[in-house]
Design a protein around this motif. Structure first.
Motif, PDB file in Angstrom:
ATOM      1  N   UNK A 270      -1.924   2.708   3.912  1.00  0.00           N
ATOM      2  CA  UNK A 270      -1.383   1.636   3.099  1.00  0.00           C
ATOM      3  C   UNK A 270      -1.492   1.969   1.623  1.00  0.00           C
ATOM      4  N   UNK A 271      -0.588   1.421   0.846  1.00  0.00           N
ATOM      5  CA  UNK A 271      -0.678   1.520  -0.608  1.00  0.00           C
ATOM      6  C   UNK A 271      -1.489   0.322  -1.098  1.00  0.00           C
ATOM      7  N   UNK A 272      -2.622   0.615  -1.740  1.00  0.00           N
ATOM      8  CA  UNK A 272      -3.467  -0.479  -2.203  1.00  0.00           C
ATOM      9  C   UNK A 272      -3.447  -0.589  -3.721  1.00  0.00           C
ATOM     10  N   UNK A 273      -4.037   0.372  -4.414  1.00  0.00           N
ATOM     11  CA  UNK A 273      -4.142   0.304  -5.879  1.00  0.00           C
ATOM     12  C   UNK A 273      -3.094   1.139  -6.599  1.00  0.00           C
ATOM     13  N   UNK A 274      -2.256   1.835  -5.862  1.00  0.00           N
ATOM     14  CA  UNK A 274      -1.204   2.662  -6.466  1.00  0.00           C
ATOM     15  C   UNK A 274      -0.009   2.708  -5.522  1.00  0.00           C
ATOM     16  N   UNK A 275       1.158   2.950  -6.091  1.00  0.00           N
ATOM     17  CA  UNK A 275       2.387   3.004  -5.303  1.00  0.00           C
ATOM     18  C   UNK A 275       2.632   4.421  -4.793  1.00  0.00           C
ATOM     19  N   UNK A 276       3.801   4.614  -4.195  1.00  0.00           N
ATOM     20  CA  UNK A 276       4.179   5.924  -3.691  1.00  0.00           C
ATOM     21  C   UNK A 276       4.692   6.840  -4.787  1.00  0.00           C
ATOM     22  N   UNK A 277       5.260   7.959  -4.369  1.00  0.00           N
ATOM     23  CA  UNK A 277       5.713   8.977  -5.310  1.00  0.00           C
ATOM     24  C   UNK A 277       6.874   8.460  -6.167  1.00  0.00           C
ATOM     25  N   UNK A 278       6.906   8.840  -7.447  1.00  0.00           N
ATOM     26  CA  UNK A 278       8.026   8.436  -8.309  1.00  0.00           C
ATOM     27  C   UNK A 278       9.351   8.918  -7.729  1.00  0.00           C
ATOM     28  N   UNK A 291       6.616  -1.232   2.777  1.00  0.00           N
ATOM     29  CA  UNK A 291       5.871  -0.253   3.579  1.00  0.00           C
ATOM     30  C   UNK A 291       4.639  -0.893   4.206  1.00  0.00           C
ATOM     31  N   UNK A 292       3.822  -1.562   3.373  1.00  0.00           N
ATOM     32  CA  UNK A 292       2.583  -2.147   3.886  1.00  0.00           C
ATOM     33  C   UNK A 292       2.852  -3.183   4.975  1.00  0.00           C
ATOM     34  N   UNK A 293       3.788  -4.076   4.723  1.00  0.00           N
ATOM     35  CA  UNK A 293       4.110  -5.125   5.700  1.00  0.00           C
ATOM     36  C   UNK A 293       4.576  -4.509   7.012  1.00  0.00           C
ATOM     37  N   UNK A 294       5.466  -3.529   6.906  1.00  0.00           N
ATOM     38  CA  UNK A 294       6.041  -2.911   8.102  1.00  0.00           C
ATOM     39  C   UNK A 294       4.999  -2.147   8.896  1.00  0.00           C
ATOM     40  N   UNK A 295       4.161  -1.374   8.195  1.00  0.00           N
ATOM     41  CA  UNK A 295       3.126  -0.591   8.878  1.00  0.00           C
ATOM     42  C   UNK A 295       2.100  -1.506   9.544  1.00  0.00           C
TER      43      UNK A 295
END
Length: 317
Positions: A270-278, A291-295
């Motif tokens: 999950x992405x918690x304190x940072x997002x994915x790649x630019x 992403x988080x909701x779906x996973x």
């Protein structure tokens, strides 16, 4: 006649730098990727945004670099989160704010909406981006800060804000739809640290973090032992790692459950304190939460679409 034409040309040439300066994008520096994304969404082509903390960076422990300091002192506007998220940078922002425009965008949220910090009586859980409803308030603070810095673009910022808020509302509705489809007994989110409290409150999930609200708190053996017992006694089969936190404690949790004869797997990252790649969908606020909701929904038993609400997730879970 020639002289008048020459003088007029000189006057036009002298005016050009001022015109160019007026039309130049507003230079904005933001600490987290989530705030940087909000500034880009609200500011559009009126802003040039630099984010300090990239993928996998823990804002709780982040300290400004020399390059960061140069960028912030040259910026027209500096946006930081506040609520003790950038715990190592607070004094720096206090000093910088005496010289230029610096705004803590999460500090404007009504404190009655916030969770109390687990270590400090006068502090609050800063992870408000985990709630789309609360993040709306932050987006409005970003709009206000940009409008103060460039009032002539107020209408542009207002229109962009309303478009972005509509996307956030759609994201919130998707979360409602997906997460309620998880069997009630499975609605338990076990993570590396307590970053998902607002998420749990919004969607009706129990959240159990190994560490507290800050990643600076140590995960003790007693806490890991307690969570192992919880996993075994309640027959929970999935835990989640985080992109910006070491998975060492999560491995200890899984191994502890295995020693008790209970099989626990990683439900996903999950992405918690940072997002994915630019440049990726997950590198935006909407993509991060999609992403988080779906996973989470898929790992805990719902029939979630592998590519998320917009079909844009870069990989299935």
């Amino acid at each position: 006649m020639i002289r008048r034409t020459f003088l007029a040309a000189l006057a036009l040439a002298a005016a050009l730098p001022a015109v160019a300066m007026a039309e130049a994008p507003l230079k904005v520096v933001a600490t987290t990727g989530m705030i940087a994304d909000a500034a880009r969404q609200v500011g559009g082509d009126q802003v040039e945004v630099k984010g300090l903390m990239g993928p996998g960076v823990d804002p709780h422990a982040y300290r400004q670099t020399r390059t960061d300091i140069v960028a912030m002192t040259r910026a027209d506007l500096v946006l930081w989160h506040g609520l003790y998220l950038e715990a190592q940078m607070g004094d720096f922002f206090d000093d910088l704010g005496r010289k230029q425009s610096v705004v803590a965008v999460a500090e404007g949220i009504d404190k009655t909406k916030l969770r109390a910090h687990d270590n400090y009586d006068d502090k609050y859980d800063p992870h408000v981006w985990m709630s789309p409803v609360l993040w709306r308030d932050v987006v409005l603070e970003v709009q206000h800060a940009l409008t103060e810095a460039r009032p002539e673009a107020a209408d542009v910022f207002a229109a962009n804000t309303q478009a972005f808020l509509a996307e956030i509302d759609a994201l919130s509705a998707y979360g409602d739809q997906m997460l309620i489809a998880v069997p009630e007994d499975n609605r338990v989110l076990v993570t590396a640290h307590d970053a998902f409290g607002y998420f749990g409150a919004e969607y009706g999930y129990e959240v159990l973090g190994i560490q507290g609200i800050s990643t600076q708190s140590e995960a003790g053996l007693n806490r890991i032992g307690e969570l192992v017992d919880t996993l075994v006694n309640r027959q929970l089969n999935a835990v989640f790692v985080e992109s910006s936190v070491s998975d060492r404690s999560m491995r200890a949790l899984i191994e502890g459950a295995a020693a008790e004869g209970h099989d626990v797997g990683v439900g996903g990252e999950l992405y918690s304190d940072a997002m994915g790649e630019p440049g990726t969908y997950e590198g935006t606020y909407i993509g991060m939460l999609d992403h988080n909701i779906t996973v989470i929904a898929g790992a805990l038993g719902a029939d979630a679409p592998a590519r998320g609400m917009n079909g844009k997730l870069s990989a299935g879970f």
